[in-house]
Design a protein around this motif. Structure first.
Motif, PDB file in Angstrom:
ATOM      1  N   MET A  35       0.850  -1.199   0.000  1.00  0.00           N
ATOM      2  CA  MET A  35       0.000   0.000   0.000  1.00  0.00           C
ATOM      3  C   MET A  35       0.879   1.241   0.000  1.00  0.00           C
ATOM      4  O   MET A  35       1.861   1.297   0.739  1.00  0.00           O
ATOM      5  CB  MET A  35      -0.833   0.038   1.283  1.00  0.00           C
ATOM      6  N   PRO A  36       0.519   2.257  -0.780  1.00  0.00           N
ATOM      7  CA  PRO A  36       1.331   3.477  -0.795  1.00  0.00           C
ATOM      8  C   PRO A  36       0.995   4.373   0.393  1.00  0.00           C
ATOM      9  O   PRO A  36      -0.177   4.682   0.619  1.00  0.00           O
ATOM     10  CB  PRO A  36       0.909   4.143  -2.101  1.00  0.00           C
ATOM     11  N   LYS A  37       2.027   4.742   1.151  1.00  0.00           N
ATOM     12  CA  LYS A  37       1.792   5.679   2.257  1.00  0.00           C
ATOM     13  C   LYS A  37       1.533   7.055   1.652  1.00  0.00           C
ATOM     14  O   LYS A  37       1.958   7.344   0.559  1.00  0.00           O
ATOM     15  CB  LYS A  37       3.043   5.766   3.137  1.00  0.00           C
ATOM     16  N   GLY A  38       0.832   7.907   2.400  1.00  0.00           N
ATOM     17  CA  GLY A  38       0.613   9.274   1.898  1.00  0.00           C
ATOM     18  C   GLY A  38      -0.758   9.459   1.309  1.00  0.00           C
ATOM     19  O   GLY A  38      -1.711   8.807   1.723  1.00  0.00           O
ATOM     20  N   ARG A  39      -0.818  10.347   0.299  1.00  0.00           N
ATOM     21  CA  ARG A  39      -2.110  10.754  -0.262  1.00  0.00           C
ATOM     22  C   ARG A  39      -3.078   9.645  -0.604  1.00  0.00           C
ATOM     23  O   ARG A  39      -4.258   9.723  -0.295  1.00  0.00           O
ATOM     24  CB  ARG A  39      -1.876  11.478  -1.582  1.00  0.00           C
ATOM     25  N   ILE A  40      -2.583   8.624  -1.318  1.00  0.00           N
ATOM     26  CA  ILE A  40      -3.489   7.584  -1.827  1.00  0.00           C
ATOM     27  C   ILE A  40      -4.009   6.706  -0.693  1.00  0.00           C
ATOM     28  O   ILE A  40      -5.094   6.154  -0.773  1.00  0.00           O
ATOM     29  CB  ILE A  40      -2.763   6.683  -2.867  1.00  0.00           C
ATOM     30  N   PHE A  41      -3.191   6.598   0.372  1.00  0.00           N
ATOM     31  CA  PHE A  41      -3.455   5.611   1.419  1.00  0.00           C
ATOM     32  C   PHE A  41      -4.887   5.663   1.960  1.00  0.00           C
ATOM     33  O   PHE A  41      -5.598   4.662   1.952  1.00  0.00           O
ATOM     34  CB  PHE A  41      -2.441   5.766   2.554  1.00  0.00           C
ATOM     35  N   GLU A  42      -5.287   6.855   2.397  1.00  0.00           N
ATOM     36  CA  GLU A  42      -6.605   6.967   3.021  1.00  0.00           C
ATOM     37  C   GLU A  42      -7.722   6.531   2.082  1.00  0.00           C
ATOM     38  O   GLU A  42      -8.613   5.772   2.460  1.00  0.00           O
ATOM     39  CB  GLU A  42      -6.871   8.411   3.435  1.00  0.00           C
ATOM     40  N   GLU A  43      -7.652   7.023   0.850  1.00  0.00           N
ATOM     41  CA  GLU A  43      -8.704   6.678  -0.122  1.00  0.00           C
ATOM     42  C   GLU A  43      -8.718   5.172  -0.399  1.00  0.00           C
ATOM     43  O   GLU A  43      -9.779   4.571  -0.572  1.00  0.00           O
ATOM     44  CB  GLU A  43      -8.485   7.428  -1.435  1.00  0.00           C
TER      45      GLU A  43
ATOM     46  N   ASP B  92       7.845   2.955  -4.551  1.00  0.00           N
ATOM     47  CA  ASP B  92       8.413   1.616  -4.368  1.00  0.00           C
ATOM     48  C   ASP B  92       7.393   0.491  -4.518  1.00  0.00           C
ATOM     49  O   ASP B  92       7.775  -0.685  -4.586  1.00  0.00           O
ATOM     50  CB  ASP B  92       9.069   1.508  -2.974  1.00  0.00           C
ATOM     51  N   VAL B  93       6.103   0.833  -4.567  1.00  0.00           N
ATOM     52  CA  VAL B  93       5.084  -0.228  -4.613  1.00  0.00           C
ATOM     53  C   VAL B  93       5.309  -1.194  -5.792  1.00  0.00           C
ATOM     54  O   VAL B  93       5.368  -2.410  -5.598  1.00  0.00           O
ATOM     55  CB  VAL B  93       3.645   0.365  -4.614  1.00  0.00           C
ATOM     56  N   PRO B  94       5.495  -0.702  -7.042  1.00  0.00           N
ATOM     57  CA  PRO B  94       5.685  -1.657  -8.139  1.00  0.00           C
ATOM     58  C   PRO B  94       6.960  -2.501  -7.982  1.00  0.00           C
ATOM     59  O   PRO B  94       7.013  -3.629  -8.472  1.00  0.00           O
ATOM     60  CB  PRO B  94       5.796  -0.764  -9.387  1.00  0.00           C
ATOM     61  N   THR B  95       7.955  -1.971  -7.280  1.00  0.00           N
ATOM     62  CA  THR B  95       9.188  -2.738  -7.046  1.00  0.00           C
ATOM     63  C   THR B  95       8.890  -3.951  -6.169  1.00  0.00           C
ATOM     64  O   THR B  95       9.308  -5.075  -6.471  1.00  0.00           O
ATOM     65  CB  THR B  95      10.253  -1.854  -6.339  1.00  0.00           C
ATOM     66  N   TYR B  96       8.162  -3.734  -5.072  1.00  0.00           N
ATOM     67  CA  TYR B  96       7.809  -4.864  -4.193  1.00  0.00           C
ATOM     68  C   TYR B  96       6.976  -5.888  -4.950  1.00  0.00           C
ATOM     69  O   TYR B  96       7.153  -7.084  -4.796  1.00  0.00           O
ATOM     70  CB  TYR B  96       7.008  -4.379  -2.977  1.00  0.00           C
ATOM     71  N   VAL B  97       6.057  -5.388  -5.768  1.00  0.00           N
ATOM     72  CA  VAL B  97       5.163  -6.308  -6.482  1.00  0.00           C
ATOM     73  C   VAL B  97       5.941  -7.059  -7.574  1.00  0.00           C
ATOM     74  O   VAL B  97       5.790  -8.270  -7.727  1.00  0.00           O
ATOM     75  CB  VAL B  97       3.937  -5.558  -7.062  1.00  0.00           C
TER      76      VAL B  97
ATOM     77  N   GLU C 250      -7.721 -12.048  10.388  1.00  0.00           N
ATOM     78  CA  GLU C 250      -9.153 -12.354  10.169  1.00  0.00           C
ATOM     79  C   GLU C 250      -9.483 -12.388   8.676  1.00  0.00           C
ATOM     80  O   GLU C 250     -10.407 -13.073   8.241  1.00  0.00           O
ATOM     81  CB  GLU C 250     -10.079 -11.299  10.813  1.00  0.00           C
ATOM     82  N   GLU C 251      -8.758 -11.582   7.904  1.00  0.00           N
ATOM     83  CA  GLU C 251      -9.020 -11.531   6.456  1.00  0.00           C
ATOM     84  C   GLU C 251      -7.956 -12.299   5.673  1.00  0.00           C
ATOM     85  O   GLU C 251      -7.960 -12.293   4.449  1.00  0.00           O
ATOM     86  CB  GLU C 251      -9.047 -10.066   5.967  1.00  0.00           C
ATOM     87  N   ASN C 252      -6.995 -12.873   6.422  1.00  0.00           N
ATOM     88  CA  ASN C 252      -5.880 -13.568   5.780  1.00  0.00           C
ATOM     89  C   ASN C 252      -5.107 -12.629   4.832  1.00  0.00           C
ATOM     90  O   ASN C 252      -4.713 -13.002   3.733  1.00  0.00           O
ATOM     91  CB  ASN C 252      -6.395 -14.795   5.015  1.00  0.00           C
ATOM     92  N   LEU C 253      -4.926 -11.385   5.316  1.00  0.00           N
ATOM     93  CA  LEU C 253      -4.227 -10.365   4.530  1.00  0.00           C
ATOM     94  C   LEU C 253      -3.041  -9.819   5.317  1.00  0.00           C
ATOM     95  O   LEU C 253      -3.050  -9.803   6.552  1.00  0.00           O
ATOM     96  CB  LEU C 253      -5.156  -9.189   4.212  1.00  0.00           C
ATOM     97  N   ARG C 254      -2.049  -9.364   4.584  1.00  0.00           N
ATOM     98  CA  ARG C 254      -0.882  -8.734   5.203  1.00  0.00           C
ATOM     99  C   ARG C 254      -0.571  -7.499   4.362  1.00  0.00           C
ATOM    100  O   ARG C 254      -0.506  -7.586   3.132  1.00  0.00           O
ATOM    101  CB  ARG C 254       0.275  -9.735   5.132  1.00  0.00           C
ATOM    102  N   PHE C 255      -0.417  -6.358   5.023  1.00  0.00           N
ATOM    103  CA  PHE C 255      -0.185  -5.115   4.293  1.00  0.00           C
ATOM    104  C   PHE C 255       1.242  -4.630   4.510  1.00  0.00           C
ATOM    105  O   PHE C 255       1.720  -4.606   5.642  1.00  0.00           O
ATOM    106  CB  PHE C 255      -1.152  -4.036   4.783  1.00  0.00           C
ATOM    107  N   ILE C 256       1.902  -4.233   3.432  1.00  0.00           N
ATOM    108  CA  ILE C 256       3.216  -3.591   3.524  1.00  0.00           C
ATOM    109  C   ILE C 256       2.982  -2.125   3.191  1.00  0.00           C
ATOM    110  O   ILE C 256       2.434  -1.809   2.122  1.00  0.00           O
ATOM    111  CB  ILE C 256       4.196  -4.178   2.488  1.00  0.00           C
TER     112      ILE C 256
END
Ligand code: PRP
Length: 208
Positions: free
Chosen positions: A8-16, A56-61, A44-50
Motif C-alpha cells: 500500500m502506498p503511504k501518503g495521499r493515496i493511502f486513506e482513499e 516503491d510499490v511496483p518494485t515490491y510487487v 481475520e481476512e488472511n491479509l498482510r499489508f506492507i
C-alpha cells in the motif's frame, strides 16, 4: 491458505485506498487509521499489508514480496515494472503537467526541467522533439524555477494549489493519473481465486 500480501502506498493515496477496501467489505483494524507500523497483519481476512513509499510499490510487487499493490499511474509510467495492471481504482485523480514561471520561454540552448519523474519527462520532451536536461529532485519540485535551477518542472497537479501559491502556471497537460490495482504475474497465477475475488469486490465499489 497462504495470506495475500498487499503493498500500500503511504501518503495521499493511502486513506482513499483504505476507505475503498473497507467499502469492498474488508474488515481492517483501527491500526490503519493511526499507526507507524510498516507491516500490518490482518489474520481475520488472511491479509498482510506492507506500507511502502508510493514509488516503491511496483518494485515490491515485481519482486513478488507483495502479491498485489496499489500504485498511481504516474509511478507505473515512471517505473515500467513487469507487473499486471488489474483495475483502475479511479481514486486520487490528478495529472502530470509541465509548469513554470508565467510568461517565460524555455532557454533555447539548454532548457532544464526539474522533476521526480525523469523517465516520464524525458520521453515526453523526446516526443515533442525538444532536447532538454532533466534534473531529478525528490520533492518540493515547484521551487526549481523560482530559484533559477530550471526553466520548467514536470510534476503532479492535483488541486493546483501548490502551483498557484508559488506563482507558477501550467504550460502543458501531459497525462491524467489515477491509482491502479497491480499484481505480480506469478502470484496472479498461483493465487488467482483470491486476487480475482478482491479485484471483483473492488470493481463493484468503483462502479458504485
Ligand atoms: C505533490 C506534487 C505537487 C503537489 C500538487 O507533492 O509534487 O507538489 O502535490 O498538489 P496540489 O495541486 O493539490 O497542490 P507532494 O505533496 O506529494 O509532496 P512533494 O513535494 O514531496 O512531492
Amino acid at each position: 491458505m497462504k495470506e495475500l500480501t498487499i503493498a500500500m502506498p503511504k501518503g495521499r493515496i493511502f486513506e482513499e485506498a483504505v476507505v475503498m477496501l473497507k467499502e469492498a467489505g474488508y474488515n481492517l483494524p483501527p491500526e490503519f487509521d493511526d499507526s507507524r507500523k510498516l507491516i500490518i497483519e490482518v489474520p481475520e481476512e488472511n491479509l498482510r499489508f506492507i506500507l511502502a513509499k508510493p514509488m516503491d510499490v511496483p518494485t515490491y510487487v515485481e519482486h513478488g514480496v507483495a502479491d498485489i499493490g496499489i500504485a498511481g499511474k504516474d509511478v507505473m509510467l515512471e517505473e515500467e515494472r513487469h507487473v499486471y495492471e488489474l483495475l483502475d481504482l479511479k481514486i486520487s485523480h490528478c495529472y502530470l503537467a509541465v509548469a513554470g514561471l508565467p510568461d517565460t520561454e524555455m532557454n533555447e540552448v539548454a532548457p532544464r526541467i526539474a522533476t521526480k519523474y525523469p523517465n516520464v519527462a524525458s520521453s515526453y520532451f523526446r516526443e515533442q522533439g525538444e532536447q532538454v536536461e532533466i534534473i531529478k529532485l525528490n520533492g518540493s519540485i515547484e521551487i526549481a524555477p523560482i530559484i533559477g535551477l530550471t526553466d520548467r518542472i514536470v510534476d503532479i497537479v492535483s488541486t493546483g494549489r501548490t502551483l498557484k501559491e508559488n506563482g507558477l502556471v501550467e504550460y502543458k497537460h501531459i497525462v491524467d493519473i489515477t491509482s491502479r490495482l497491480i499484481a505480480n504475474p506469478v502470484s496472479y497465477r498461483l493465487m488467482h481465486d483470491r486476487i480475482s475475488e478482491m479485484t471483483d469486490r473492488l470493481e463493484k465499489v468503483v462502479n458504485g
